[in-house]
Design an enzyme around this catalytic site. Structure first.
Site, mmCIF file in Angstrom:
data_model
loop_
_atom_site.group_PDB
_atom_site.id
_atom_site.type_symbol
_atom_site.label_atom_id
_atom_site.label_comp_id
_atom_site.label_asym_id
_atom_site.label_seq_id
_atom_site.Cartn_x
_atom_site.Cartn_y
_atom_site.Cartn_z
ATOM 1 N N ARG A 12 -1.122 31.832 -14.228
ATOM 2 C CA ARG A 12 -0.340 30.394 -13.856
ATOM 3 C C ARG A 12 -0.093 30.040 -15.023
ATOM 4 O O ARG A 12 -0.393 28.659 -15.727
ATOM 5 C CB ARG A 12 -1.073 29.588 -13.106
ATOM 6 C CG ARG A 12 -1.502 30.011 -11.757
ATOM 7 C CD ARG A 12 -2.435 29.055 -10.688
ATOM 8 N NE ARG A 12 -1.370 27.464 -9.986
ATOM 9 C CZ ARG A 12 -2.089 26.720 -9.527
ATOM 10 N NH1 ARG A 12 -3.213 26.843 -8.983
ATOM 11 N NH2 ARG A 12 -1.082 26.023 -9.027
ATOM 12 N N PRO A 13 0.622 30.315 -16.166
ATOM 13 C CA PRO A 13 0.886 30.007 -17.483
ATOM 14 C C PRO A 13 2.111 28.548 -17.528
ATOM 15 O O PRO A 13 2.298 28.055 -16.202
ATOM 16 C CB PRO A 13 2.077 31.270 -17.755
ATOM 17 C CG PRO A 13 2.521 31.357 -16.527
ATOM 18 C CD PRO A 13 1.771 31.448 -15.836
ATOM 19 N N ILE A 14 2.023 27.794 -18.366
ATOM 20 C CA ILE A 14 2.385 26.909 -18.378
ATOM 21 C C ILE A 14 3.871 26.771 -19.089
ATOM 22 O O ILE A 14 4.164 25.340 -20.103
ATOM 23 C CB ILE A 14 1.086 25.572 -19.016
ATOM 24 C CG1 ILE A 14 0.938 25.617 -20.174
ATOM 25 C CG2 ILE A 14 1.166 25.324 -18.024
ATOM 26 C CD1 ILE A 14 0.680 25.030 -20.566
ATOM 27 N N ARG B 18 -5.537 21.662 -11.963
ATOM 28 C CA ARG B 18 -4.725 22.532 -12.532
ATOM 29 C C ARG B 18 -2.958 21.249 -12.946
ATOM 30 O O ARG B 18 -3.211 20.814 -14.023
ATOM 31 C CB ARG B 18 -3.614 23.643 -12.436
ATOM 32 C CG ARG B 18 -2.232 24.192 -13.381
ATOM 33 C CD ARG B 18 -2.026 25.268 -12.693
ATOM 34 N NE ARG B 18 -0.230 24.987 -12.857
ATOM 35 C CZ ARG B 18 0.071 25.844 -14.391
ATOM 36 N NH1 ARG B 18 -0.845 26.457 -14.059
ATOM 37 N NH2 ARG B 18 1.095 26.614 -14.273
ATOM 38 N N ARG C 192 -10.355 19.861 -1.432
ATOM 39 C CA ARG C 192 -9.108 18.929 -2.224
ATOM 40 C C ARG C 192 -8.057 18.545 -1.417
ATOM 41 O O ARG C 192 -7.799 18.295 -2.331
ATOM 42 C CB ARG C 192 -8.803 20.416 -3.218
ATOM 43 C CG ARG C 192 -10.137 20.926 -4.323
ATOM 44 C CD ARG C 192 -9.469 22.054 -5.410
ATOM 45 N NE ARG C 192 -8.796 21.549 -6.475
ATOM 46 C CZ ARG C 192 -7.648 22.263 -7.445
ATOM 47 N NH1 ARG C 192 -8.645 23.706 -7.295
ATOM 48 N NH2 ARG C 192 -6.900 21.699 -7.791
ATOM 49 N N CYS D 91 -7.209 26.613 -8.905
ATOM 50 C CA CYS D 91 -8.275 27.327 -8.065
ATOM 51 C C CYS D 91 -6.783 28.449 -8.592
ATOM 52 O O CYS D 91 -6.204 28.765 -9.681
ATOM 53 C CB CYS D 91 -6.894 27.509 -6.823
ATOM 54 S SG CYS D 91 -6.722 26.174 -5.846
ATOM 55 N N VAL E 72 5.153 34.418 -5.341
ATOM 56 C CA VAL E 72 5.142 32.953 -6.289
ATOM 57 C C VAL E 72 3.653 33.062 -6.677
ATOM 58 O O VAL E 72 3.964 33.002 -8.180
ATOM 59 C CB VAL E 72 5.233 31.886 -5.041
ATOM 60 C CG1 VAL E 72 5.240 30.883 -6.298
ATOM 61 C CG2 VAL E 72 6.535 31.907 -3.887
ATOM 62 N N LYS F 201 -1.065 16.125 -0.563
ATOM 63 C CA LYS F 201 -2.321 15.927 -2.149
ATOM 64 C C LYS F 201 -0.437 16.005 -2.851
ATOM 65 O O LYS F 201 -0.457 16.178 -4.214
ATOM 66 C CB LYS F 201 -1.992 17.464 -2.020
ATOM 67 C CG LYS F 201 -3.202 17.938 -2.864
ATOM 68 C CD LYS F 201 -4.032 19.043 -3.120
ATOM 69 C CE LYS F 201 -3.661 20.261 -2.653
ATOM 70 N NZ LYS F 201 -3.033 20.827 -4.292
ATOM 71 N N ASN F 202 -0.059 17.305 -2.642
ATOM 72 C CA ASN F 202 1.206 17.898 -4.141
ATOM 73 C C ASN F 202 2.286 16.588 -4.393
ATOM 74 O O ASN F 202 2.822 17.009 -5.264
ATOM 75 C CB ASN F 202 1.980 19.054 -3.769
ATOM 76 C CG ASN F 202 0.492 19.649 -3.881
ATOM 77 O OD1 ASN F 202 -0.796 19.860 -3.870
ATOM 78 N ND2 ASN F 202 0.447 21.144 -3.151
ATOM 79 N N ASP G 3 1.696 28.194 0.033
ATOM 80 C CA ASP G 3 0.701 27.779 0.219
ATOM 81 C C ASP G 3 0.457 27.978 2.302
ATOM 82 O O ASP G 3 -0.332 26.671 2.085
ATOM 83 C CB ASP G 3 1.258 25.757 0.458
ATOM 84 C CG ASP G 3 0.561 25.505 -1.542
ATOM 85 O OD1 ASP G 3 0.078 26.666 -2.553
ATOM 86 O OD2 ASP G 3 1.149 24.535 -1.770
#
Ligand code: EPU
Length: 421
Positions: A124-126, A95, A400, A119, A330, A22-23, A308
């Site tokens: 979770r900033p960008i 995201r 997902r 999620c 994390v 997926k990732n 994960d």
């Protein structure tokens, strides 16, 4: 609303084939937007909800996407795009939608999307993505829930240091720098196998990226990229989840396609816990007979222990002998599964980012929720070994990231069904 019913106690036995990651596939689908000539054909694309969402997002900017579920192939024609802005309802779902900024920015000099969702595992900033775009010469405007990134005169290569090896920021910068003018040096990038897979795909498309998978990546900008064919790597987190299922149920499962190199910390911790593993070129066999022992884990960026897999390990520790410590470094809010595991009788205490798990003899079936994707996987694992029939709801989270979960578990002998409530 659908739910899973799982009757615990059956040892899992047999062979399970791991799907495409997926990732890896999400950024690679975003990268197909860079294909100015020819279509891209991606193989081993799992039929996941997130794949559908990112496909709809790239369709909204004009890409033509076809998914063949039978042979798990996704074809993307991005030769003629029509927009540089994606609809809010789609972006909010996931995201990873932010990953279309890099390709659109470098190809068209602008991109605009609403602040991305995903999620609820942390804020979770960008900021690191934005820092990367700015270093390449882009201008950022944020307001009314939107982010607009522009570079009317094109992007120019630069030296970029990431304060934290963010997976998404590394991916966005790789894509943006692929057709920037000159050279970009990315220091302290993420080193995950999914980064290497994206860089390999970009290189097949004509990019010049060296060093992906190490702590320094050099990107020499090229004029343009073309669509190409590519096969996605197997999902190391799906593989790790089935490895735990085999060990926890005292079963014996061959996890086909699992790549040993990608799973080193998971393998090491499973061995420490007392499971037996046989690693081969085609996959990994995991089996266990006696009780598992507790281990300590601390999540770290790759090649450290993957965040994960944290929730799934916590489910395993819940039934292991002794006391195990889980430290999450994390994400700041990735312990939502603790409450659900407690409902099943787990003995877990949380102090900020550290959880202590004292193994119990048996978990008991209960009604629980998949509070996020990996938390959902942890509930499935706990249910597989609990006394009685566990009900798991909020399955959209699990959908997902786990392709054909029910079918795969049934083929291994699990007593699981999915029903409409
Ligand atoms: N972060 C920042 N600033 C940024 C970007 C990230 O502070 O600009 C922080 C985040 O808040 C977080 C940490 O850095 O605390 C890690 O974030 P990262 O950017 O590395 O993660 P991501 O790209 O958002 C991907 C995976 C996640 C996985 C993480 C870490 C995809 C689509 N998602 O997310 O996968 O947990 O890397 O390995 O690749 C999952 O599959 O269940 C999942 C959540």
């Amino acid at each position: 609303m659908e739910k899973l019913l799982i009757e615990g106690g059956a040892p899992l036995k047999g062979r399970v084939k791991i799907s495409g990651a997926k990732n890896a596939v999400l950024p690679i689908i975003a990268a197909t937007l860079l294909g100015e000539e020819k279509e891209s054909v991606l193989e081993e694309v799992p039929g996941l909800c997130d794949v559908k969402t990112i496909s709809e997002i790239i369709e909204s900017v004009g890409a033509k996407v076809r998914y063949n579920a039978e042979n798990e192939t996704l074809t993307v024609d991005a030769t003629n795009l029509i927009a540089t802005e994606a609809p809010t309802d789609l972006v909010r779902k996931m995201r990873a939608s932010f990953l279309i900024i890099g390709p659109l920015l470098t190809r068209y000099g602008k991109a605009k999307i609403s602040l991305p969702g995903g999620c609820a595992i942390g804020t979770r900033p960008i900021d690191l993505h934005l820092k990367g775009f700015e270093a390449l010469g882009a201008k950022i405007e944020i307001g009314h829930g939107f982010i607009s990134v522009t570079a009317p005169n094109g992007l120019v290569g630069n030296r970029i240091y990431l304060d934290f090896p963010s997976v998404g920021a590394t991916e966005n910068i790789l894509m943006a720098a692929a057709t920037a003018k000159g050279e970009t040096y990315l220091e302290n990038p993420a080193e995950e196998p999914e980064i290497v897979d994206l860089a390999n795909f970009l290189n097949v498309m004509g990019a010049k990226i060296r060093g992906a998978g190490t702590n320094l990546i050099k990107i020499t900008g090229v004029e343009r990229l073309r669509g190409e064919n590519y096969t996605i790597i197997p999902d190391r987190i799906e593989a790790g989840t089935y490895m735990l299922a085999a060990a926890m149920t005292k079963g014996d499962v061959f996890i086909e396609n699992a790549i040993r190199e990608h799973l080193k910390p998971v393998i090491a911790k499973l061995k420490d816990a007392g499971a037996s593993l046989e690693e081969s070129i085609n996959g990994i066999r995991v089996y266990a007979s006696g009780d598992l022992k507790s281990v300590d884990i601390k999540t770290m960026p790759y090649p450290g222990f993957p965040t994960d897999m944290q929730a799934q390990f916590m489910a395993m520790l819940a039934i292991s002998k002794g006391k195990g410590q889980v430290i999450e470094t994390v994400f700041e809010n990735r312990f939502m599964h603790v409450e659900e595991l407690r409902r099943m009788g787990a003995n877990i205490t949380v102090n900020e980012r550290c959880a202590e798990v004292v193994g119990v003899e048996k978990l008991k079936a209960s009604r629980v929720k998949a509070t996020d994707l990996r938390a959902g996987a942890a509930m499935v694992l706990a249910a597989l070994v609990a006394d009685g029939v566990t009900e798991i709801t909020a399955l959209h989270h699990i959908d997902r990231g786990y392709h054909n979960l029910v079918e795969k578990l049934i083929s291994l002998g699990a007593k699981i069904k999915r029903i409409e409530e």
